[in-house]
Design a protein around this motif. Structure first.
Motif, mmCIF file in Angstrom:
data_model
loop_
_atom_site.group_PDB
_atom_site.id
_atom_site.type_symbol
_atom_site.label_atom_id
_atom_site.label_comp_id
_atom_site.label_asym_id
_atom_site.label_seq_id
_atom_site.Cartn_x
_atom_site.Cartn_y
_atom_site.Cartn_z
ATOM 1 N N GLU A 1 21.422 1.953 -0.259
ATOM 2 C CA GLU A 1 20.094 2.266 -0.782
ATOM 3 C C GLU A 1 19.691 1.270 -1.865
ATOM 4 O OE1 GLU A 1 17.654 6.100 -2.652
ATOM 5 O OE2 GLU A 1 19.775 6.253 -2.095
ATOM 6 N N ASN A 2 20.665 0.938 -2.722
ATOM 7 C CA ASN A 2 20.388 -0.055 -3.766
ATOM 8 C C ASN A 2 20.026 -1.411 -3.142
ATOM 9 O OD1 ASN A 2 20.851 1.776 -5.817
ATOM 10 N ND2 ASN A 2 23.026 1.245 -6.008
ATOM 11 N N ARG A 3 20.746 -1.754 -2.075
ATOM 12 C CA ARG A 3 20.441 -3.031 -1.403
ATOM 13 C C ARG A 3 19.028 -3.020 -0.823
ATOM 14 N NH1 ARG A 3 19.957 -5.150 3.258
ATOM 15 N NH2 ARG A 3 20.277 -3.137 4.275
ATOM 16 N N GLN A 4 18.646 -1.889 -0.226
ATOM 17 C CA GLN A 4 17.298 -1.796 0.322
ATOM 18 C C GLN A 4 16.238 -1.853 -0.774
ATOM 19 O OE1 GLN A 4 17.111 1.712 2.729
ATOM 20 N NE2 GLN A 4 18.562 0.929 4.280
ATOM 21 N N LEU A 5 16.516 -1.165 -1.903
ATOM 22 C CA LEU A 5 15.561 -1.220 -3.016
ATOM 23 C C LEU A 5 15.428 -2.648 -3.552
ATOM 24 C CD1 LEU A 5 16.544 2.039 -4.954
ATOM 25 C CD2 LEU A 5 14.470 1.634 -3.591
ATOM 26 N N GLU A 6 16.561 -3.342 -3.627
ATOM 27 C CA GLU A 6 16.514 -4.722 -4.099
ATOM 28 C C GLU A 6 15.714 -5.593 -3.128
ATOM 29 O OE1 GLU A 6 19.585 -8.322 -5.421
ATOM 30 O OE2 GLU A 6 20.330 -6.440 -4.579
ATOM 31 N N GLN A 7 15.915 -5.341 -1.818
ATOM 32 C CA GLN A 7 15.164 -6.099 -0.825
ATOM 33 C C GLN A 7 13.666 -5.781 -0.913
ATOM 34 O OE1 GLN A 7 16.381 -8.460 1.136
ATOM 35 N NE2 GLN A 7 14.319 -8.873 1.893
ATOM 36 N N TRP B 1 12.133 -4.880 -3.598
ATOM 37 C CA TRP B 1 11.635 -5.552 -4.802
ATOM 38 C C TRP B 1 11.364 -7.026 -4.537
ATOM 39 C CZ3 TRP B 1 14.022 -9.472 -7.638
ATOM 40 C CH2 TRP B 1 13.375 -9.813 -8.834
ATOM 41 N N LYS B 2 12.289 -7.655 -3.838
ATOM 42 C CA LYS B 2 12.084 -9.064 -3.494
ATOM 43 C C LYS B 2 10.864 -9.237 -2.595
ATOM 44 C CE LYS B 2 16.941 -10.452 -3.834
ATOM 45 N NZ LYS B 2 18.105 -10.998 -3.091
ATOM 46 N N SER B 3 10.722 -8.334 -1.597
ATOM 47 C CA SER B 3 9.568 -8.425 -0.692
ATOM 48 C C SER B 3 8.267 -8.227 -1.453
ATOM 49 C CB SER B 3 9.685 -7.385 0.422
ATOM 50 O OG SER B 3 10.857 -7.601 1.177
ATOM 51 N N SER B 4 8.262 -7.263 -2.374
ATOM 52 C CA SER B 4 7.052 -7.028 -3.170
ATOM 53 C C SER B 4 6.720 -8.230 -4.033
ATOM 54 C CB SER B 4 7.235 -5.784 -4.041
ATOM 55 O OG SER B 4 7.478 -4.650 -3.244
ATOM 56 N N ASP B 5 7.756 -8.847 -4.597
ATOM 57 C CA ASP B 5 7.525 -10.035 -5.406
ATOM 58 C C ASP B 5 6.945 -11.165 -4.558
ATOM 59 O OD1 ASP B 5 7.869 -11.510 -7.952
ATOM 60 O OD2 ASP B 5 9.271 -12.702 -6.747
ATOM 61 N N MET B 6 7.513 -11.348 -3.351
ATOM 62 C CA MET B 6 6.982 -12.383 -2.451
ATOM 63 C C MET B 6 5.547 -12.060 -2.040
ATOM 64 S SD MET B 6 10.283 -13.146 -0.038
ATOM 65 C CE MET B 6 9.329 -14.262 0.964
ATOM 66 N N LEU B 7 5.273 -10.752 -1.804
ATOM 67 C CA LEU B 7 3.928 -10.356 -1.422
ATOM 68 C C LEU B 7 2.935 -10.645 -2.537
ATOM 69 C CD1 LEU B 7 2.008 -9.001 0.568
ATOM 70 C CD2 LEU B 7 2.671 -6.793 -0.401
ATOM 71 N N CYS B 8 3.364 -10.373 -3.766
ATOM 72 C CA CYS B 8 2.470 -10.660 -4.896
ATOM 73 C C CYS B 8 2.174 -12.149 -5.001
ATOM 74 C CB CYS B 8 3.113 -10.159 -6.198
ATOM 75 S SG CYS B 8 3.202 -8.367 -6.325
ATOM 76 N N LYS B 9 3.214 -12.958 -4.830
ATOM 77 C CA LYS B 9 3.004 -14.397 -4.889
ATOM 78 C C LYS B 9 2.082 -14.876 -3.756
ATOM 79 C CE LYS B 9 7.435 -15.464 -7.096
ATOM 80 N NZ LYS B 9 8.731 -16.183 -6.949
#
Length: 969
Positions: free
Chosen positions: A353-359, A361-369
């Motif tokens: 679950e932590n790995r999915q949350l981290e992923q 977060w990374k996806s959201s960061d990429m989406l924001c960029k």
């Protein structure tokens, strides 16, 4: 051909098989190792020279370079490039590609077998160390595994499919034998002792495709057995049966749990075996020590109570207790492991679950960029926004409020760049794939609204500029006024100059049209219509067009002064009527001076409004051509109106005034001139684009005019054919018909046609009518109608069949052929088919008529010699006097063929012929000459019969008869 170290070689895949040697020595087969032999051959296949031998177990890479070329790379750095396209003999690319596919498939099959052989060798050497040392190979490289094989640009499954479809396996008995060997795996020694193994048997050929697929995809097995003996198999069965696996059957990870349980059981049994082994080794070493010393053993009855014995016993006791404690500890660990196993599983879930949350977060960061990049790409700079909001601010205006055309060029560039930036922003919004996002969608909708406002303002600016330029150019040309001293050449030059100035000024604002076409192309039709209206009312205005056509040599009045003239109105035999021309120079001048203006207008319309791009498909090209044609038709409406009057086309307004049809001769001449003008606008270079579109438009305009004039002239031709079929002036019995009225007037029509076509041209000019399809076809149709009318008159029941039929045919056909021949080679070529037919009919009718004339006057002589000729064929020359006595023969001759009687009969024939043939036809001299020739032939035959059968000489002779006939004529 292959390249090894830069040299060109021919590659043959050989197999260095040690099976035969092993069979001879009585040993079992171990493996077969193939070798790639590279050698050079002459072109005829002789003198092979081995250049290099590379063991195939060194192969590391197979690269598919092209349809017919592959490259092999080996561990030691060698490369072999093989080209399957054989240049020594003609071959197509398909067979070369098939040879390459066959070679690759065979190579991969053999390499897969090589992999299994290497595994077998290494395993057997480990099991049979003494034999392996005695049979070891000389190459040290064979004592390791094969290097990994890289296959580039090649699909193994597709290659196997091609091999199965084309039957590669059936055509290779060697590979069939190797696959059969691969199937019958197993050792002939210890492996045969294992229960349940089947004996070797041959695999059917139809089942080998599946084996070949397994070898190709790496699903192959080796000869290395899992169990060496039956005891090993029994031990494995005991371990598996003793392991409790029921608790893991329902779990999702049953296989992993079962493997862990079996592994733990095997570790436990291994530790027990190690402990038991240690105890046995200690006991065995003690027994061996005391046996060597000659003692009874480790402990005797007398020594059991000693200190050493008690110490050793306590050691044994302590080891046993340690073993028990170790066992209890292991049991405790197993119990603890079972208890903490759910906690471990929960920890794994938490980690996942932590790995999915981290992923996330990374996806959201990429989406924001990415969203930031999208929104940044949709933002317009401030100076661009100002131009887009009001593009008129970028232009320069004069004091009166009008746009300064020349000074605004820099502003046009700014508007163009702003529009291009807006187009790129809209393109980024669509191409980036973020339009479904609310922020991007709102920004894209804002850009669309900006584009709508910008394009509307831009269209208004373009229309204003066009109106201003048109007004300035027309004012500079004196508002299109035409003076009485202006000629049509001068006026056409003014039109071309005005058009050039107008279009040159507009080209400065062409970039605005490009922006409008990219952003809102739906606004272009309205601009095209406005442009066409300005051209029609300014550059090609009605005042100037009317002045031009009135300045033509014929004042453009041919359609008013000429009246339709039917074939019956022409004079017979071309006499007694002065024929009028149709002002053909007006047509020639109009087509040569104004058609280039129309072509330039079509070219500019296509280029200015972007209607002739070379990248569009055929359907789009057709739509663009129709749009350009509609626009240019409107621009040149007054030209089209006056040119139709020049070529004699009856307009709707003329029809309302009671003019039902135009002058057919004017229509025919106009069709000829239009056909000649068409040759100047054929797109021979096939450049495409604006040039081809403008030429296509001019051709369409010419074809449209030709269709109308041809329709008027063809309608007149059909009416004349109906008149010809009515047989005017032909008596029912056909006697003294002479030359028919239709035949006698057709040459006058041809003379009128040539007169009108040659008007204003060089002397003796004659158009090539045979190559003008419509004109040539319908002129030939008139000639064919004349001959058909003659045949119908001859076939009528009321026509005299004795002589009038033949006289009628030969007189009219002779007149027709002579009329065509007298009017030049062009008309001879045009009417060649009809003239040839008329000449044939004329000869047949002439022969029949002359034969009838001679038989009529020399009836007794014809009957006599006909009878003699028949008898001669039956009985021969000697017996003819028996059937026709000589006295009878001589008496008839003296009565019918004496000189005085001959002169009288020949004179009667001439008088009758002169009566039958008309003077206008001109056939009498020709017919009489033909009669003299026939008389000479007939009397010559009769003279020959007389001398052969009766030895009698005719007097007068055939020559004398000819002299008499010439004197009579």
């Amino acid at each position: 051909e292959g390249e090894v170290g830069g040299g060109s070689v021919t590659n043959n895949l050989k197999k260095n098989n040690s099976k035969n040697d092993m069979e001879d020595s009585g040993e079992d087969e171990v493996s077969s190792f193939p070798v790639l032999v590279c050698m050079a051959l002459h072109s005829d296949g002789t003198n092979p020279d081995v250049r290099k031998m590379i063991e195939l177990d060194q192969l590391t890479t197979i690269q598919n370079e092209s349809a017919t070329v592959i490259q092999l790379a080996f561990r030691d750095g060698d490369t072999v490039r093989i080209d399957f396209e054989m240049h020594q003999q003609p071959d197509d690319a398909t067979s070369a590609a098939m040879r390459k596919e066959r070679f690759l498939w065979s190579l991969l099959q053999i390499h897969a077998m090589l992999c299994t052989s290497v595994v077998e060798r290494n395993s057997l050497e480990a099991r049979q160390a003494p034999q392996a040392r005695s049979t070891a190979t000389s190459s040290s490289s064979r004592h390791g595994l094969l290097p990994p094989l890289n296959v580039r640009n090649l699909d193994r499954a597709e290659l196997q499919y091609v091999a199965t479809v084309n039957g590669f396996l059936k055509e290779s008995p060697m590979l069939c034998a190797l696959l059969d060997r691969q199937h019958n795996i197993g050792m002939k020694g210890a492996v045969q002792e294992v229960e349940g193994l089947e004996e070797e048997k041959e695999v059917p050929l139809e089942d080998m495709d599946g084996m070949a697929y397994d070898m190709m995809m790496g699903n192959y097995s080796t000869r290395v057995a899992l169990f060496v003996s039956a005891e090993e198999r029994a031990d494995a069965e005991e371990v598996l049966n003793a392991t409790q696996l029921d608790n893991f059957i329902s779990e999702e990870n049953a296989e992993r749990a079962a493997a862990e349980t079996i592994s733990m059981e095997l570790h436990r049994r291994m530790r027990e075996l190690e402990a038991e082994t240690c105890r046995r080794l200690i006991a065995w070493e003690d027994e061996k020590h005391y046996s060597v010393a000659g003692k009874q053993g480790l402990f005797t009855s007398s020594q059991r109570d000693t200190v050493d014995a008690l110490s050793l016993a306590s050691l044994y006791t302590m080891l046993d207790s340690l073993d028990q404690e170790l066992g209890s500890m292991e049991a405790w660990l197993q119990e603890r492991e079972a208890e903490i196993k759910p906690i471990i599983e929960d920890c794994k879930d938490i980690e996942e679950e932590n790995r999915q949350l981290e992923q996330n977060w990374k996806s959201s960061d990429m989406l924001c960029k990415e969203l930031g990049n999208l929104l940044n790409g949709l933002d317009m700079p401030d100076h661009v926004e100002r131009v887009l909001d009001n593009p008129a601010t970028a232009l320069v205006y004069e004091a009166g409020g009008a746009i300064d055309i020349e000074a605004s060029e820099h502003g046009v560039d700014k508007i163009h760049k702003s529009g291009k930036a807006l187009k790129e922003a809209l393109g980024r919004a669509k191409d980036a794939g973020g339009v479904h996002l609310r922020a991007v969608n709102e920004r894209a909708q804002g850009l669309d609204a900006t584009a709508d406002r910008f394009c509307t303002s831009l269209a208004h600016i373009i229309a204003t500029v066009m109106e201003q330029i048109a007004a300035e150019v027309v004012a500079g040309s004196d508002h299109g006024k035409v003076s009485k001293t202006d000629t049509h050449i001068t006026i056409s030059k003014k039109i071309r100059e005005t058009q050039r100035k107008f279009q040159s000024a507009l080209l400065r604002y062409m970039k605005l049209i490009e922006v409008l076409q990219q952003l809102k192309p739906k606004l272009l039709p309205a601009l095209r219509d406005a442009y066409a209206e300005m051209v029609a009312e300014g550059i090609l205005m009605k005042k100037r067009m009317k002045g031009y056509f009135q300045a033509l040599p014929g004042k453009n009045s041919a359609y008013l002064t000429l009246m339709p003239m039917d074939l019956k109105d022409y004079p017979a035999f071309g006499e007694g009527l002065a024929m009028k021309t149709v002002n053909a120079p007006d047509i020639e001048a109009t087509l040569s001076e104004l058609l280039p203006v129309i072509a330039r207008e079509a070219y500019f319309t296509a280029a200015f409004f972007g209607l002739s791009s070379k990248q569009i498909d055929g359907r789009e090209k057709k739509r663009n051509f129709e749009s350009a044609k509609k626009s240019v038709d409107h621009s040149s409406q007054y030209f089209r109106y006056y040119i139709q009057r020049t070529v004699g086309i009856v307009s709707e307004a003329d029809a309302e005034r009671g003019v039902s049809s135009g002058d057919p001769m004017l229509s025919l001449v106009a069709s000829i001139y239009l056909n000649e003008a068409m040759e100047n606008y054929v797109d021979r270079e096939k450049k495409g684009g604006d040039h081809s579109l403008s030429l296509a438009y001019v051709r369409a305009t010419i074809l449209e005019l030709r269709k109308k004039v041809d329709k008027q002239w063809v309608q007149w031709v059909e009416e004349q054919i109906e008149w010809i079929k009515s047989h005017p002036g032909v008596p029912l019995n056909g006697k003294r018909a002479g030359v028919f009225a239709s035949f006698s007037r057709f040459p006058a029509y041809l003379d009128h046609l040539l007169l009108c076509v040659r008007e204003g041209r060089k002397e003796n000019y004659t158009p090539d009518l045979a190559n003008i399809k419509v004109v040539g076809y319908y002129l030939q149709k008139i000639a064919a109608a004349l001959l058909e009318s003659l045949r119908e008159c001859a076939d009528r029941e009321t026509t005299d069949k004795q002589y009038a039929e033949n006289v009628m045919i030969m007189e009219n056909t002779y007149f027709f052929t002579q009329s065509i021949k007298q009017r030049g080679p062009e008309l001879v070529t045009l009417f060649q088919k009809q003239a040839t037919r008329a000449s044939t009919i004329c000869k047949q009718s002439t022969d029949a008529y002359l034969g009838w004339m001679i038989k009529r006057e020399f009836k007794a002589l014809h009957s006599l010699f006909s009878n003699i000729s028949r008898i001669r064929r039956d009985v021969g020359d000697k017996d003819v006097p028996i059937h026709v006595p000589r006295a009878t023969f001589v008496k008839t001759l003296s009565k019918e063929s004496n000189r005085e009687a001959m002169k009288e009969k020949i004179q009667i024939i001439f008088t009758r012929m002169e009566k039958h043939l008309s003077e206008d036809g001109g056939l009498l001299p020709v017919a009489w000459k033909a009669l003299v020739k026939v008389l000479y032939e007939w009397f010559g035959r009769w003279e020959k019969l007389s001398s052969q059968c009766y030895k009698h000489v005719l007097d007068p002779s055939a020559v004398d008869v000819v002299r008499i006939a010439k004197a009579a004529g």
